[in-house]
Scaffold this motif. Structure first.
Motif, mmCIF file in Angstrom:
data_model
loop_
_atom_site.group_PDB
_atom_site.id
_atom_site.type_symbol
_atom_site.label_atom_id
_atom_site.label_comp_id
_atom_site.label_asym_id
_atom_site.label_seq_id
_atom_site.Cartn_x
_atom_site.Cartn_y
_atom_site.Cartn_z
ATOM 1 N N MET A 47 -1.325 -15.150 30.984
ATOM 2 C CA MET A 47 -2.510 -15.225 30.123
ATOM 3 C C MET A 47 -3.470 -14.107 30.503
ATOM 4 O O MET A 47 -3.918 -14.004 31.651
ATOM 5 N N GLY A 48 -3.775 -13.232 29.542
ATOM 6 C CA GLY A 48 -4.737 -12.171 29.783
ATOM 7 C C GLY A 48 -6.146 -12.734 29.901
ATOM 8 O O GLY A 48 -6.538 -13.625 29.144
ATOM 9 N N LEU A 49 -6.910 -12.199 30.837
ATOM 10 C CA LEU A 49 -8.276 -12.672 31.070
ATOM 11 C C LEU A 49 -9.328 -11.623 30.715
ATOM 12 O O LEU A 49 -10.511 -11.826 30.983
ATOM 13 N N GLY A 50 -8.903 -10.483 30.167
ATOM 14 C CA GLY A 50 -9.858 -9.455 29.764
ATOM 15 C C GLY A 50 -9.759 -8.200 30.603
ATOM 16 O O GLY A 50 -9.137 -8.176 31.677
ATOM 17 N N GLY A 51 -10.385 -7.135 30.116
ATOM 18 C CA GLY A 51 -10.397 -5.861 30.824
ATOM 19 C C GLY A 51 -11.198 -5.944 32.110
ATOM 20 O O GLY A 51 -12.222 -6.623 32.171
ATOM 21 N N ALA A 52 -10.715 -5.262 33.127
ATOM 22 C CA ALA A 52 -11.391 -5.293 34.435
ATOM 23 C C ALA A 52 -12.592 -4.348 34.431
ATOM 24 O O ALA A 52 -12.500 -3.205 33.986
ATOM 25 N N ASP A 53 -13.718 -4.834 34.924
ATOM 26 C CA ASP A 53 -14.961 -4.056 34.998
ATOM 27 C C ASP A 53 -15.568 -4.327 36.377
ATOM 28 O O ASP A 53 -16.284 -5.317 36.560
ATOM 29 N N PRO A 54 -15.304 -3.475 37.374
ATOM 30 C CA PRO A 54 -15.679 -3.771 38.768
ATOM 31 C C PRO A 54 -17.132 -4.174 38.962
ATOM 32 O O PRO A 54 -17.426 -5.117 39.688
ATOM 33 N N ASP A 55 -18.080 -3.451 38.350
ATOM 34 C CA ASP A 55 -19.489 -3.781 38.572
ATOM 35 C C ASP A 55 -20.183 -4.334 37.332
ATOM 36 O O ASP A 55 -21.404 -4.458 37.290
ATOM 37 N N GLY A 56 -19.430 -4.670 36.304
ATOM 38 C CA GLY A 56 -19.990 -5.353 35.139
ATOM 39 C C GLY A 56 -20.906 -4.502 34.279
ATOM 40 O O GLY A 56 -21.703 -5.041 33.516
ATOM 41 N N ARG A 57 -20.783 -3.190 34.342
ATOM 42 C CA ARG A 57 -21.684 -2.324 33.567
ATOM 43 C C ARG A 57 -21.197 -2.066 32.153
ATOM 44 O O ARG A 57 -21.960 -1.636 31.306
ATOM 45 N N PHE A 58 -19.921 -2.328 31.885
ATOM 46 C CA PHE A 58 -19.357 -1.926 30.598
ATOM 47 C C PHE A 58 -18.862 -3.103 29.762
ATOM 48 O O PHE A 58 -18.075 -2.930 28.845
ATOM 49 N N GLY A 59 -19.320 -4.285 30.070
ATOM 50 C CA GLY A 59 -18.993 -5.432 29.238
ATOM 51 C C GLY A 59 -17.656 -6.075 29.522
ATOM 52 O O GLY A 59 -17.241 -6.993 28.809
ATOM 53 N N GLY A 60 -16.946 -5.609 30.562
ATOM 54 C CA GLY A 60 -15.662 -6.203 30.920
ATOM 55 C C GLY A 60 -15.824 -7.382 31.867
ATOM 56 O O GLY A 60 -16.907 -7.946 32.022
ATOM 57 N N VAL A 61 -14.723 -7.744 32.515
ATOM 58 C CA VAL A 61 -14.686 -8.926 33.398
ATOM 59 C C VAL A 61 -14.682 -8.467 34.849
ATOM 60 O O VAL A 61 -13.802 -7.700 35.272
ATOM 61 N N THR A 62 -15.646 -8.942 35.638
ATOM 62 C CA THR A 62 -15.706 -8.600 37.059
ATOM 63 C C THR A 62 -14.700 -9.442 37.842
ATOM 64 O O THR A 62 -14.119 -10.403 37.320
ATOM 65 N N LEU A 63 -14.519 -9.094 39.098
ATOM 66 C CA LEU A 63 -13.621 -9.851 39.969
ATOM 67 C C LEU A 63 -14.069 -11.305 40.069
ATOM 68 O O LEU A 63 -13.257 -12.233 39.956
ATOM 69 N N ALA A 64 -15.359 -11.525 40.267
ATOM 70 C CA ALA A 64 -15.866 -12.904 40.387
ATOM 71 C C ALA A 64 -15.611 -13.695 39.110
ATOM 72 O O ALA A 64 -15.211 -14.870 39.155
ATOM 73 N N GLU A 65 -15.828 -13.060 37.951
ATOM 74 C CA GLU A 65 -15.597 -13.745 36.677
ATOM 75 C C GLU A 65 -14.120 -14.028 36.460
ATOM 76 O O GLU A 65 -13.743 -15.093 35.939
ATOM 77 N N ALA A 66 -13.267 -13.090 36.870
ATOM 78 C CA ALA A 66 -11.824 -13.300 36.743
ATOM 79 C C ALA A 66 -11.376 -14.474 37.606
ATOM 80 O O ALA A 66 -10.527 -15.277 37.199
ATOM 81 N N ARG A 67 -11.925 -14.597 38.820
ATOM 82 C CA ARG A 67 -11.580 -15.725 39.683
ATOM 83 C C ARG A 67 -12.023 -17.054 39.088
ATOM 84 O O ARG A 67 -11.317 -18.069 39.189
#
Length: 442
Positions: A59-79
């Motif tokens: 199941m895809g959880l979204g594009g990775a965005d390390p510091d959340g500046r570009f509207g993607g999913v951060t590590l914390a949000e992915a967890r």
């Protein structure tokens, strides 16, 4: 598919790269089924892998965005998303099925919301369609639609009929109530009918804010008691073909200038001072400089075929590129006076004889050249669906509302070109029976 398992950090997500040498994606595990997937092109996304009923699923959880500046999913949000998926699995639910069901439910709700929102314009169109077989004649239906489109739609068109209140209705009526009380009264009745239709269909529950008795009658004066703003006498638009035929029987520079005034809807001063250098023959456009405009803003006028024909005829006597198009026939380089143009209509009335002027407005007053702008506006409002903005732009009227003006950057030239050709076609059409109160052919 390459995969290695390790705990991730935000910096690690940012620094992670595809190793190269292969085209397929690689995955870096964070634990608990959560992976960072990296393509050969360098894009990163989150993936949750699980096994259910003997089947491996992803199941895809979204594009990775390390510091959340570009509207993607951060590590914390992915967890967090992975943890929620694991909770569903413990409860015996498939995370993918749950997500698909939630998405379908949301789409169904959004579709229901769209259907439930009935705008004033859509309700008007529904009402007109349902009454299609009941109109006494096509013109009556066209007048209903044109009046509402010209005056009500700019204010109410996109509003949900459930939310339209008294102030909304007054915002439509107040600007025209003192100017054209008869038209405003008809408009009020038509808005009331649309909102009544909406209530019958179950699209609106509240009392009708456009009703007259016991409501708007308390805040607006009776139409028959309104002291009208004194406008220049204008010919009823239905009488224009008769007038233009009579004008065509006359000759002279002033006659040409008056015909040009009518076909361009320009002010007389703009026409009297027009010069040949302002005409773009290739584009069929007359550009009036800002200093000669009432609003002090340059105005482009699309020239219909009939207006161009007048210019070609006048060009035979042109004295140069910067000379006047319609100079005084007696004083050469001096422009025509306003009185000269008015005299054309005055002589047309005098030559017709009788105690009443042949060319008069609905109150019996002899028409004047400037009044033909009002004639055009009435014609556009009653017969055309080009929209209020196009007609107002043709008259070079300034947008009064500052918020509207901020966005009204276009001069709608091409839309105005279509409108002006239609106006010329009407003016030069075969004369019909004059309007009641207008001139009587002799």
């Amino acid at each position: 598919m390459a995969c290695r398992s390790t705990g991730l950090t935000a910096k690690g997500v940012a620094a992670a790269k595809h190793p190269g040498g292969i085209t397929r994606p690689v995955r870096v595990g964070d634990g608990g089924g959560l992976y960072l997937q990296i393509t050969a092109g360098g894009s990163k996304s989150w993936l949750f892998r699980y096994r259910l009923k003997g089947r491996d699923r992803e199941m895809g959880l979204g594009g990775a965005d390390p510091d959340g500046r570009f509207g993607g999913v951060t590590l914390a949000e992915a967890r967090e998303k992975a943890a929620e998926a694991r909770r569903m699995l413990r409860d015996g639910h498939d995370p993918l099925d749950q997500r698909d069901a939630a998405k379908a439910s949301q789409e169904a709700q959004e579709a229901a919301d769209v259907v439930s929102v009935r705008t004033f314009q859509s309700v008007t169109e529904s009402m007109l369609a349902e009454r299609e077989s009941g109109w006494s004649n096509p013109k009556h239906r066209a007048q209903w639609e044109t009046t509402l489109r010209s005056y009500a739609f700019p204010h109410l068109g996109e509003k949900d009929v459930r939310t339209i209140d008294t102030e909304d209705v007054l915002s439509v009526l107040r600007p025209i109530w003192p100017k054209t009380p008869e038209t405003a009264s008809r408009l009020r009745g038509r808005i009331e009918a649309v909102l009544d239709f909406a209530k019958v269909r179950g699209w609106r529950q509240e009392e009708n804010p456009a009703r007259w008795r016991g409501h708007l009658a308390e805040v607006l004066p009776k139409p028959q008691r309104v002291k009208r703003v004194e406008h220049r006498p204008s010919l009823p638009w239905r009488d224009m073909p008769v007038f233009m035929q009579a004008l065509a029987d006359r000759t002279g520079v002033a006659v040409q200038a008056l015909a040009f005034v009518i076909l361009t809807t320009a002010r007389t001063g703009e026409v009297r001072l027009a010069r040949w250098q302002e005409i773009d023959w290739k584009e069929a456009v007359w550009t009036v400089p800002a200093e000669r405009m009432k609003a002090k803003r340059r105005h482009r006028v699309p020239l219909c075929a009939a207006a161009l024909e007048i210019l070609r005829s006048a060009q035979r006597d042109a004295k140069g590129h910067d000379s006047l198009i319609f100079p005084s026939p007696t004083r050469g380089k001096v422009p025509l006076s306003d009185m000269t143009l008015s005299a054309v209509v005055r002589r047309m009335n005098e030559d017709a004889g009788g105690t009443q002027p042949r060319w008069r407005d609905v109150e019996g007053r002899a028409v004047v050249p400037h009044g033909f702008r009002s004639t055009f506006r009435d014609w556009a409002g009653e017969t055309r669906q080009d929209g209020r903005d196009v007609a107002e732009a043709a008259l070079a009227h300034v947008v009064r509302n500052k918020a509207e003006a901020a966005y009204a950057r276009s001069d709608l030239l091409e839309k105005r070109r279509v409108l002006m050709e239609a106006w010329a076609e009407w003016c030069l059409s075969k004369p019909q029976q004059p309007d009641t109160g207008g001139p009587v052919p002799t």
